[in-house]
Design a protein around this motif. Structure first.
Motif, PDB file in Angstrom:
ATOM      1  N   GLY A  18       2.447  -5.630  -2.970  1.00  0.00           N
ATOM      2  CA  GLY A  18       3.492  -6.638  -2.882  1.00  0.00           C
ATOM      3  C   GLY A  18       3.104  -7.927  -3.600  1.00  0.00           C
ATOM      4  O   GLY A  18       1.921  -8.273  -3.694  1.00  0.00           O
ATOM      5  N   GLY A  19       4.094  -8.621  -4.073  1.00  0.00           N
ATOM      6  CA  GLY A  19       3.857  -9.882  -4.779  1.00  0.00           C
ATOM      7  C   GLY A  19       3.496 -10.998  -3.823  1.00  0.00           C
ATOM      8  O   GLY A  19       3.584 -10.846  -2.601  1.00  0.00           O
ATOM      9  N   ALA A  20       3.105 -12.133  -4.383  1.00  0.00           N
ATOM     10  CA  ALA A  20       2.680 -13.275  -3.575  1.00  0.00           C
ATOM     11  C   ALA A  20       3.805 -13.815  -2.711  1.00  0.00           C
ATOM     12  O   ALA A  20       3.552 -14.443  -1.673  1.00  0.00           O
ATOM     13  N   ASP A  21       5.048 -13.566  -3.107  1.00  0.00           N
ATOM     14  CA  ASP A  21       6.175 -14.079  -2.348  1.00  0.00           C
ATOM     15  C   ASP A  21       6.751 -13.038  -1.385  1.00  0.00           C
ATOM     16  O   ASP A  21       7.781 -13.265  -0.767  1.00  0.00           O
ATOM     17  N   THR A  22       6.066 -11.876  -1.270  1.00  0.00           N
ATOM     18  CA  THR A  22       6.539 -10.832  -0.346  1.00  0.00           C
ATOM     19  C   THR A  22       5.975 -11.112   1.043  1.00  0.00           C
ATOM     20  O   THR A  22       4.757 -11.066   1.236  1.00  0.00           O
ATOM     21  N   PRO A  23       6.840 -11.428   2.012  1.00  0.00           N
ATOM     22  CA  PRO A  23       6.354 -11.773   3.346  1.00  0.00           C
ATOM     23  C   PRO A  23       5.730 -10.564   4.057  1.00  0.00           C
ATOM     24  O   PRO A  23       6.110  -9.422   3.821  1.00  0.00           O
ATOM     25  N   VAL A  24       4.781 -10.844   4.903  1.00  0.00           N
ATOM     26  CA  VAL A  24       4.109  -9.794   5.679  1.00  0.00           C
ATOM     27  C   VAL A  24       4.312 -10.086   7.161  1.00  0.00           C
ATOM     28  O   VAL A  24       3.805 -11.081   7.688  1.00  0.00           O
ATOM     29  N   GLY A  25       5.067  -9.205   7.798  1.00  0.00           N
ATOM     30  CA  GLY A  25       5.277  -9.326   9.237  1.00  0.00           C
ATOM     31  C   GLY A  25       4.355  -8.378   9.983  1.00  0.00           C
ATOM     32  O   GLY A  25       3.601  -7.579   9.389  1.00  0.00           O
ATOM     33  N   TYR A  26       4.406  -8.434  11.300  1.00  0.00           N
ATOM     34  CA  TYR A  26       3.516  -7.601  12.126  1.00  0.00           C
ATOM     35  C   TYR A  26       3.677  -6.122  11.799  1.00  0.00           C
ATOM     36  O   TYR A  26       2.686  -5.396  11.673  1.00  0.00           O
ATOM     37  N   ASP A  27       4.897  -5.659  11.654  1.00  0.00           N
ATOM     38  CA  ASP A  27       5.146  -4.239  11.437  1.00  0.00           C
ATOM     39  C   ASP A  27       4.823  -3.791  10.012  1.00  0.00           C
ATOM     40  O   ASP A  27       4.821  -2.581   9.737  1.00  0.00           O
ATOM     41  N   ASP A  28       4.528  -4.727   9.136  1.00  0.00           N
ATOM     42  CA  ASP A  28       4.185  -4.367   7.755  1.00  0.00           C
ATOM     43  C   ASP A  28       2.698  -4.012   7.609  1.00  0.00           C
ATOM     44  O   ASP A  28       2.291  -3.425   6.601  1.00  0.00           O
ATOM     45  N   VAL A  29       1.913  -4.375   8.603  1.00  0.00           N
ATOM     46  CA  VAL A  29       0.474  -4.113   8.548  1.00  0.00           C
ATOM     47  C   VAL A  29       0.209  -2.653   8.951  1.00  0.00           C
ATOM     48  O   VAL A  29       0.758  -2.179   9.951  1.00  0.00           O
ATOM     49  N   PRO A  30      -0.608  -1.943   8.178  1.00  0.00           N
ATOM     50  CA  PRO A  30      -0.900  -0.530   8.482  1.00  0.00           C
ATOM     51  C   PRO A  30      -1.929  -0.368   9.604  1.00  0.00           C
ATOM     52  O   PRO A  30      -3.091  -0.020   9.367  1.00  0.00           O
ATOM     53  N   TRP A  31      -1.502  -0.625  10.805  1.00  0.00           N
ATOM     54  CA  TRP A  31      -2.397  -0.511  11.945  1.00  0.00           C
ATOM     55  C   TRP A  31      -2.885   0.929  12.117  1.00  0.00           C
ATOM     56  O   TRP A  31      -2.179   1.876  11.787  1.00  0.00           O
ATOM     57  N   LEU A  32      -4.080   1.054  12.666  1.00  0.00           N
ATOM     58  CA  LEU A  32      -4.656   2.387  12.856  1.00  0.00           C
ATOM     59  C   LEU A  32      -3.879   3.206  13.888  1.00  0.00           C
ATOM     60  O   LEU A  32      -3.702   4.418  13.724  1.00  0.00           O
ATOM     61  N   VAL A  33      -3.476   2.550  14.965  1.00  0.00           N
ATOM     62  CA  VAL A  33      -2.734   3.225  16.038  1.00  0.00           C
ATOM     63  C   VAL A  33      -1.614   2.300  16.498  1.00  0.00           C
ATOM     64  O   VAL A  33      -1.654   1.098  16.252  1.00  0.00           O
ATOM     65  N   PRO A  34      -0.604   2.852  17.162  1.00  0.00           N
ATOM     66  CA  PRO A  34       0.472   2.013  17.680  1.00  0.00           C
ATOM     67  C   PRO A  34      -0.056   0.962  18.651  1.00  0.00           C
ATOM     68  O   PRO A  34      -1.073   1.151  19.305  1.00  0.00           O
ATOM     69  N   GLU A  35       0.641  -0.137  18.767  1.00  0.00           N
ATOM     70  CA  GLU A  35       0.223  -1.224  19.643  1.00  0.00           C
ATOM     71  C   GLU A  35       0.140  -0.734  21.094  1.00  0.00           C
ATOM     72  O   GLU A  35       0.993   0.013  21.564  1.00  0.00           O
ATOM     73  N   GLY A  36      -0.927  -1.133  21.782  1.00  0.00           N
ATOM     74  CA  GLY A  36      -1.128  -0.747  23.170  1.00  0.00           C
ATOM     75  C   GLY A  36      -1.860   0.569  23.360  1.00  0.00           C
ATOM     76  O   GLY A  36      -2.180   0.944  24.489  1.00  0.00           O
TER      77      GLY A  36
END
Length: 212
Positions: A123-141
Motif C-alpha cells: 500500500g502507498g503512504a496515503d493508504t490508511p491501516v486499520g485494525y482489521d488490515d493487520v495480518p494478525w496470526l490468530v483472531p482476536e481473543g
C-alpha cells in the motif's frame, strides 16, 4: 523269639527265655514305630516338595496370587496409562477445533497470512491501516502458544532454515520496526489497539524464535 514275616519284627512269648510281657509289648511298639517311619520317608520323597503327598497339593494351587501391593501397583499403572491416552485425545480434539476456528489448515492460514502482509506492505503512504488490515496470526481473543505460532510460521519451511525464518518474523513484528514502517498510515482511532497487540505478537514470536 522268631521273625514274623508279615510285620517284620520278632515275636516273643511271655515267659520264654525270661522275656516279660512288658518287654514283649515294648519291642512290638518299637518295631511298628520304625516301620511306620520308614514308610512315611519313602512316601514323602525328596524334601524339595516336588514329590510326595505335598506335590499334588502344590500343583493344584497353581501360580501364586498377586499380593495387595502388586495389585495396587498394577491399578495405578493402568490408571496412568488411561489418563495419558485421554490427554492425547483431548489435545488432538483441541487442535482440530482450533484449526476450524482459525480458518482451516496450516497451509491455508499460512498462505492467507503472507498474502495479507504483501497487501499491507504494497500500500502507498496515503493508504490508511486499520485494525482489521493487520495480518494478525490468530483472531482476536484466541489464546495461542509459542509452539503453535512456530507451527504456523514454519509450515513448509526446511528445519535448517527455521531459525532464520523466525528471525525475519521477529523483525517484522518488532514494535519499533512496525511503527517505523507503518506508523504513519495507522488510523488514529485504532493506533493504541494495534500497537498493544503488536507488542503481544512480537513477544510470542520472539519466544518461538528462542525455542527453535
Amino acid at each position: 523269639g522268631k521273625v514274623d514275616g508279615e510285620h517284620g519284627y520278632e515275636t516273643f512269648h511271655a515267659g520264654a527265655s525270661g522275656v516279660t510281657d512288658d518287654a514283649f509289648c515294648a519291642s512290638v511298639r518299637a518295631k511298628m514305630a520304625q516301620k511306620q517311619h520308614d514308610q512315611r520317608a519313602a512316601t514323602a520323597g525328596p524334601s524339595d516338595g516336588t514329590h510326595g503327598p505335598d506335590a499334588t497339593t502344590k500343583k493344584a494351587r497353581g501360580p501364586a496370587r498377586p499380593t495387595a501391593s502388586q495389585k495396587e501397583e498394577a491399578r495405578k499403572a493402568a490408571a496412568e496409562e488411561a489418563e495419558r491416552i485421554t490427554r492425547e485425545e483431548e489435545e488432538k480434539d483441541r487442535l482440530w477445533r482450533q484449526s476450524v476456528a482459525l480458518g482451516g489448515s496450516l497451509a491455508d492460514r499460512k498462505a492467507s497470512y503472507e498474502a495479507k502482509w504483501r497487501e499491507l506492505e504494497s500500500g502507498g503512504a496515503d493508504t490508511p491501516v486499520g485494525y482489521d488490515d493487520v495480518p494478525w496470526l490468530v483472531p482476536e481473543g484466541t489464546k495461542v502458544t509459542a509452539s503453535e505460532v512456530a507451527a504456523l510460521l514454519l509450515h513448509q519451511v526446511p528445519p535448517a532454515e527455521a531459525k532464520t525464518a523466525l528471525r525475519a518474523q521477529v523483525k517484522r513484528w518488532h514494535p519499533d520496526k512496525f511503527q517505523q514502517k507503518l506508523g504513519g498510515r495507522i488510523v488514529d482511532a485504532d493506533r493504541e489497539r494495534i500497537m498493544t497487540r503488536v507488542n503481544e505478537t512480537s513477544n510470542i514470536i520472539t519466544e518461538a524464535w528462542s525455542n527453535a
